[in-house]
Design a protein around this motif. Sequence first.
Motif, PDB file in Angstrom:
ATOM      1  N   TRP A  55       0.829  -1.207   0.000  1.00  0.00           N
ATOM      2  CA  TRP A  55       0.000   0.000   0.000  1.00  0.00           C
ATOM      3  C   TRP A  55       0.864   1.257   0.000  1.00  0.00           C
TER       4      TRP A  55
ATOM      5  N   ARG B 274       2.647   1.612  -3.430  1.00  0.00           N
ATOM      6  CA  ARG B 274       1.706   2.055  -4.456  1.00  0.00           C
ATOM      7  C   ARG B 274       1.350   3.522  -4.271  1.00  0.00           C
ATOM      8  N   HIS B 275       1.198   3.957  -3.019  1.00  0.00           N
ATOM      9  CA  HIS B 275       0.902   5.356  -2.763  1.00  0.00           C
ATOM     10  C   HIS B 275       2.057   6.249  -3.215  1.00  0.00           C
TER      11      HIS B 275
END
Length: 438
Positions: A178, A181-182
Amino acid sequence: MIARRLSFNPSILVRIVALVVATLLLALVAMMLVTFRGPPPHARPMFLPEAAQLLRGGTGPSGTAWSITRYRSDRAPVPDAGQEIDPPAAAQIATLLGVPTPNIRLLRERPPPPIRDAPMLRPDWARNALFRAFIIAQRTGDGWTVIQARQGANRRWYAITLSLMAGIFILLLLPAYWVARHIARPIRRLAERAAAERPERAEPMPLTGPPEVRAVGAAYNHMRARIADYLNERTAMLVAIAHDLRTPMTRLSFRLEQLPEGPRAKAQADVEEMRAMVTNLLDFMRGGSDGAQKVRIDLSAIVETLADDLADMGQDVAVKQSARAVVRGDAVGLRRCIANLVENAVRYGGSARVAMIVADGCVTVAVEDDGPGVPPETIERLCEPFYRGDASRNRETGGVGLGLAIARSIAESHDGTIGFANRAEGGLRATLMLPLDR
């Protein structure tokens, strides 16, 4: 509080370092849990009283990972290359059982060389313990009762450890994915904007994300604006020049009326050719049908009407396959796009056969001819402005070389594509693919 939180925007370097540090810390915590919370990796050894209990018919110590095999033999077991006879331990087992010492035989694995060469290094409890594998036998009557014992792995410990490691891996993977990806999202968005077919027509990129990405986004927006300004200036200049050329061409047409019939016809043809070139140039520079309003239209009606009109003008054009296909676009622009493909096929191939195929949410308009085709190395250049497969530029073989470029511009303004391929049986196939309107 809110303003301070919004102003905190760490760089990509800080984010990556924080992600690595957090991952390492969680991995260390997982290693400590496995090391200090789990049971020992191996089962405990078997002591001599427990081995004596096996000869009495017992099953061995409970809760251990020992594999016990019993069988009868006519002869006493003989040690192999990795085993040795242990008379002192056999004597202790005989004492525990209350039987003569010769009736007990114990075979155990040889200890490592340092311990074997210096027996005093072996602790007392280790001398009375049996490790890994051993064979114990007792003479009963005319034969021997033999018991083979092998120490197995602690499967429960391994199952708990592997399950714990797998769970921690998943717990580490999800937040790491996460966060990564951010971090990569604004970079991917910037790459998509930069890879656009016409970036100068796209909307400015929003300035979000880490400082590095915001700086690159600002530079990209500035570059896009400069490209758009340059193209607008070039278009305005060429449109003004092409528009101004019409006035002297009109005056020239009036003056040509005073020439004799023969020279006047040739001169008028030259003027008309120049006027057609100027018109094509204006259409190309204005971007085809970008500014026209797009509505729902039946593409098959445009194709069939165009083929009938060209056939009435004496051109060899026919629709071999048709299908109802509703698209959203500019009817005039799409007619111009398909007409350029058909006229190109008639000009260089002598005839044009048109087919419409609807599949996978798209409609494909294929235009085929029986001409000589195009060299494979030049197919990709057919839609370039001012490029022509035929090097000549007379009125019999074509114009200035903007017809296919205009067709591609119109197709792209309708989210479509144009492609070319040589047919196996000879000739060229031009395909226009457009999305259907749902």
